[in-house]
Design a protein around this motif. Structure first.
Motif, mmCIF file in Angstrom:
data_model
loop_
_atom_site.group_PDB
_atom_site.id
_atom_site.type_symbol
_atom_site.label_atom_id
_atom_site.label_comp_id
_atom_site.label_asym_id
_atom_site.label_seq_id
_atom_site.Cartn_x
_atom_site.Cartn_y
_atom_site.Cartn_z
ATOM 1 N N UNK A 120 0.851 -1.207 0.000
ATOM 2 C CA UNK A 120 0.000 0.000 0.000
ATOM 3 C C UNK A 120 0.875 1.240 0.000
ATOM 4 N N UNK A 121 1.936 1.171 0.786
ATOM 5 C CA UNK A 121 2.815 2.333 0.915
ATOM 6 C C UNK A 121 3.478 2.643 -0.426
ATOM 7 N N UNK A 122 3.947 1.589 -1.075
ATOM 8 C CA UNK A 122 4.593 1.793 -2.394
ATOM 9 C C UNK A 122 3.586 2.382 -3.388
ATOM 10 N N UNK A 123 2.407 1.813 -3.342
ATOM 11 C CA UNK A 123 1.425 2.189 -4.368
ATOM 12 C C UNK A 123 0.874 3.595 -4.168
ATOM 13 N N UNK A 124 0.584 3.934 -2.909
ATOM 14 C CA UNK A 124 -0.133 5.182 -2.684
ATOM 15 C C UNK A 124 0.725 6.402 -3.051
ATOM 16 N N UNK A 125 2.034 6.239 -2.935
ATOM 17 C CA UNK A 125 2.906 7.348 -3.316
ATOM 18 C C UNK A 125 2.676 7.703 -4.796
ATOM 19 N N UNK A 126 2.567 6.669 -5.609
ATOM 20 C CA UNK A 126 2.295 6.890 -7.041
ATOM 21 C C UNK A 126 0.952 7.578 -7.261
ATOM 22 N N UNK A 127 -0.048 7.139 -6.498
ATOM 23 C CA UNK A 127 -1.385 7.727 -6.642
ATOM 24 C C UNK A 127 -1.337 9.211 -6.270
ATOM 25 N N UNK A 128 -0.640 9.497 -5.168
ATOM 26 C CA UNK A 128 -0.554 10.893 -4.716
ATOM 27 C C UNK A 128 0.193 11.735 -5.748
ATOM 28 N N UNK A 129 1.246 11.133 -6.302
ATOM 29 C CA UNK A 129 2.001 11.887 -7.320
ATOM 30 C C UNK A 129 1.129 12.199 -8.533
ATOM 31 N N UNK A 130 0.301 11.230 -8.903
ATOM 32 C CA UNK A 130 -0.626 11.442 -10.017
ATOM 33 C C UNK A 130 -1.581 12.587 -9.708
ATOM 34 N N UNK A 131 -2.083 12.594 -8.490
ATOM 35 C CA UNK A 131 -3.024 13.630 -8.079
ATOM 36 C C UNK A 131 -2.351 15.002 -8.068
ATOM 37 N N UNK A 132 -1.100 14.992 -7.594
ATOM 38 C CA UNK A 132 -0.320 16.232 -7.550
ATOM 39 C C UNK A 132 -0.162 16.819 -8.960
ATOM 40 N N UNK A 133 0.167 15.914 -9.851
ATOM 41 C CA UNK A 133 0.353 16.335 -11.253
ATOM 42 C C UNK A 133 -0.933 16.963 -11.809
ATOM 43 N N UNK A 134 -2.036 16.353 -11.446
ATOM 44 C CA UNK A 134 -3.321 16.887 -11.930
ATOM 45 C C UNK A 134 -3.586 18.286 -11.383
ATOM 46 N N UNK A 135 -3.240 18.475 -10.080
ATOM 47 C CA UNK A 135 -3.412 19.793 -9.484
ATOM 48 C C UNK A 135 -2.570 20.816 -10.239
ATOM 49 N N UNK A 136 -1.325 20.422 -10.500
ATOM 50 C CA UNK A 136 -0.406 21.354 -11.173
ATOM 51 C C UNK A 136 -0.890 21.688 -12.588
ATOM 52 N N UNK A 137 -1.380 20.670 -13.273
ATOM 53 C CA UNK A 137 -1.900 20.928 -14.633
ATOM 54 C C UNK A 137 -3.100 21.862 -14.587
ATOM 55 N N UNK A 138 -3.930 21.657 -13.564
ATOM 56 C CA UNK A 138 -5.126 22.510 -13.454
ATOM 57 C C UNK A 138 -4.710 23.952 -13.205
#
Ligand code: GDP
Length: 695
Positions: free
Chosen positions: A494-512
């Motif tokens: 979970x720890x490995x995976x969620x970091x990727x999910x958060x990074x994806x979300x971060x990227x979306x915020x930045x694009x927005x």
């Protein structure tokens, strides 16, 4: 006796299905006459029914190709309009109405049309005949008739009275034969009178001597002779019911006999005069049979040539590759099934798991946003920021009931969100999208309706299992609703995976944020608004309510964007912080789950997805793989049998390439059939039953 005519009419019908085959024309009897010469009455007497358009202003504007079929099996007389798909019309007033409508469909400006109306009449009482009724010649163009009408009718008639057609030239006895438009026209194309039959109507209106003189005419001699008739419709005595064909002809015959028999000198057996509608019918049969026989060799040659040309084209264009609507459908279906099996082999549990986990990742983010990342952005302009849970999170005391409640609520928000329905929907959408993609690449892409039938078959099969599947999944997930029971290895993943999910979300915020920058005219501008919003938030600037025209020199729309950007920036800051936290040593251990809700919720989501997918795979996917191909066959069959059983042919012809191929193959097959039939006629001829005159 009428063997050849009957067969040749059949052949002509077959040839009409071949399409335009100009080189093969079979003889017909063409009926011409001036208006009111009695042309319609003669035709109706021959057929035995009133069926032609009537009315003082009714000008025939289209040729009527009338085929009479002697059908001993027919219990009632009926007509068919093959081009309209109208079959077995037993009501002759409806035939009359249809002909009138078809006639009136020609615009007045066009005067007449050479597009023929095809009508076939079946009856045990009609002879096999092929007649063409043409517009009546106009002597003097009427006031409200366009001048061109006269010329156009003449041109149209000229087109039809060419050989090998036989001309039935109608003239009334009470007008001078020298003025007969019909005879003048026939003379132009048949100067020796070899294929013209003269019909003299209204014999009752002239003296018998005069009538007899016309029939024995020497001035315009016709090899096939003249026949005198009285085809005026008998006065109708019956009430509502129309005359039976047998009685119509019988009463005309009776009427004629009464007249001609009462003048034996002029019309008796020794007079040499040919009289009566029945005599005319016999003559027509005989002459047409003769003409058909004489054209047998010529027609056979023409068909042979056409077949040779078609066979050659088939070889050159298609290398003799066979084609039928059935084989095209079978090949298309085979190909689609093959592609479907490839898909089925590559889309299974693993792919479902990834898709479902992705959907659940979003739900995890929703929970986190609601429970942990909840800065009260909507209150920004009203109150300065409050102490929020995020600030406290790194210090979350594992003994504090507050943090327990936070995590429990987030977790049950996840386990109780209706994972069953979500999973069924994710699987259905993915499968449906893949089927639609396969269809787009298949030959069904060129057949929108059939494509839809297959796509809907997929939807039906999927919908069928959705409810039971989602129910089953919910039951299997029940234990996790009370205790997710996360194990250390699950935590680690979970720890490995969620970091990727958060990074994806971060990227979306930045694009927005970037797209907001672009929408307001650049980064600088957005920063200015954001700084104004920040100040307002901290209370450095007081804005009372939302003013519609904006504040601080910024428009309301600009301020809205500024607030959105501030929200996104804060969200990005939080996520950044949580990425660092999730990666930190503290989050390595399951014990610290209260500090690391992201990791915990991710592990729970994975567990839910894995369990749901076991069920989904068996109950939905495997069931679909098994049932879908069968459902497609059933539904396609139904579709192909629709459209009056014509669906298959219609389907194949939607693809222009296939249509051309089919046209050629069908043309070749028809020509082969026609050739066989016509050669049969030759054999019949050779055996001595029919002896046609050869040209
Ligand atoms: P078309 O315009 O050439 O089709 O002519 P019709 O068949 O409509 O006939 C014109 C008129 O002549 C109608 O009123 C018929 O009743 C009448 N008519 C037709 N044939 C005869 C006939 O043999 N004798 C008499 N007396 N009238 C006839």
């Amino acid at each position: 006796m009428m063997y050849i005519t009957k067969r040749m009419i059949e052949i002509r019908n077959l040839l009409s299905r071949v399409g335009q085959s100009s080189s093969v024309t079979l003889p017909s009897i063409v009926v011409i006459g001036s208006q009111s010469s009695g042309k319609s009455s003669v035709l109706e007497a021959i057929v035995g029914h009133e069926f032609l358009p009537k009315g003082s202003n009714m000008i025939t504007r289209r040729p009527i190709e009338l085929t009479l079929v002697n059908d001993p099996q027919a219990k009632v007389d009926y007509g068919e309009f093959p081009d309209l798909g109208l079959a077995r019309v037993t009501d002759f007033s409806l035939i009359q109405k249809t002909l009138t409508e078809l006639n009136q469909s020609v615009p007045e400006s066009q005067c007449v049309s050479d597009d023929p109306i095809r009508l076939t009449i079946h009856s045990p009482r009609v002879p096999d005949l092929s007649l063409i009724d043409l517009p009546g010649y106009i002597q003097v163009a009427g006031e409200n008739q366009p001048r061109e009408l006269k010329r156009k009718i003449s041109e149209l008639c000229d087109k039809y009275i060419r050989g090998p057609n036989i001309i039935l030239a109608i003239s009334a006895a009470d007008t001078d034969l020298a003025n007969s438009t019909a005879l003048q026209a026939s003379r132009r194309v048949d100067p020796r009178g070899e294929r013209t039959i003269g019909v003299i109507t209204k014999m009752d209106l002239v003296d018998p001597e005069k009538g007899a003189a016309i029939l024995g005419d020497k001035q315009y001699p016709l090899r096939l002779g003249y026949v005198g008739v009285i085809s005026k419709m008998p006065v109708q005595t019956g009430g509502l019911f129309r005359r039976e064909s047998s009685s119509l002809l019988a009463s005309i015959n009776k009427n004629e006999k009464a007249f001609f028999n009462s003048h034996p000198e002029e019309f008796g057996p020794n007079s040499g005069a040919s009289t009566g509608t029945i005599t005319l019918r016999k003559k027509l049969m005989h002459v047409l049979e003769q003409q058909m026989s004489s054209k047998l060799t010529e027609t056979t040659d023409a068909i042979t040539r056409e077949l040779e040309e078609t066979t050659y084209q088939f070889k050159v264009q298609y290398n003799e590759q066979p084609m039928s609507a059935e084989s095209y459908l079978a090949a298309s279906l085979d190909d689609f099934k093959h592609q479907f099996h490839n898909f089925a082999n590559t889309f299974g549990r693993q792919q479902l798991l990834e898709l479902l986990k992705e959907a659940l990742d979003q739900k995890v983010l929703d929970q986190l946003a609601a429970r942990y990342w909840n800065k009260p952005i909507e209150d920004l302009f009203i109150a300065p920021v409050e102490v929020d849970s995020l600030v406290d999170l790194p210090k979350a005391d594992p003994k504090s009931p507050y943090w327990h409640r936070q995590l429990d609520t987030a977790c049950s928000g996840l386990t109780r969100l209706g994972v069953g329905r979500l999973a069924a929907a994710v699987a259905s959408n993915a499968v449906q999208a893949n089927i639609d993609k396969l269809l787009d690449k298949s030959s069904f892409a060129k057949h929108p309706s059939a494509r839809q039938v297959i796509s809907e078959a997929a939807a039906t099969v999927l919908a069928d299992r959705a409810y039971a599947t989602s129910d089953g999944i919910e039951i299997s997930l029940k234990p996790y609703k009370f205790d997710p029971d996360i194990q250390p290895n699950e935590w680690e993943k979970g720890r490995e995976h969620v970091v990727g999910v958060l990074q994806g979300e971060l990227e979306q915020c930045q694009n927005a944020i970037k797209s907001l920058e672009n929408s307001v005219g650049g980064r600088k501008k957005l920063r200015e608004v954001m700084s104004f919003v920040d100040k307002a938030r901290k209370g450095e600037i007081i804005i009372e309510g939302d003013h519609p025209s904006g504040a601080g020199g910024f428009s309301a729309a600009l301020l809205a964007r500024g607030r959105e950007a501030v929200f996104l920036r804060d969200r990005a800051d939080i996520i950044n912080m949580r990425i660092v936290a999730s990666k930190s040593r503290k989050c390595k251990s399951l014990e610290n789950k209260y500090y690391c809700p992201e990791v915990f919720l991710d592990a729970v989501a994975t567990k839910l997805a894995q369990t749901a997918v076991l069920f989904l795979n068996v109950e939905m996917l495997n069931d679909f793989y098994h049932r879908f191909p069968r459902e497609v066959e059933t539904k396609l069959n139904e579709y192909m049998n629709s459209h009056g059983g014509n669906g298959l042919e219609k389907f194949a012809r939607e693809d222009p390439k296939i249509r051309r191929h089919l046209d050629l193959v069908q043309r070749k097959e028809l020509l082969e059939l026609v050739l066989m039939k016509i050669q049969d006629l030759h054999r019949f001829d050779a055996s001595g039953n029919v002896k046609p005159d050869r040209d």
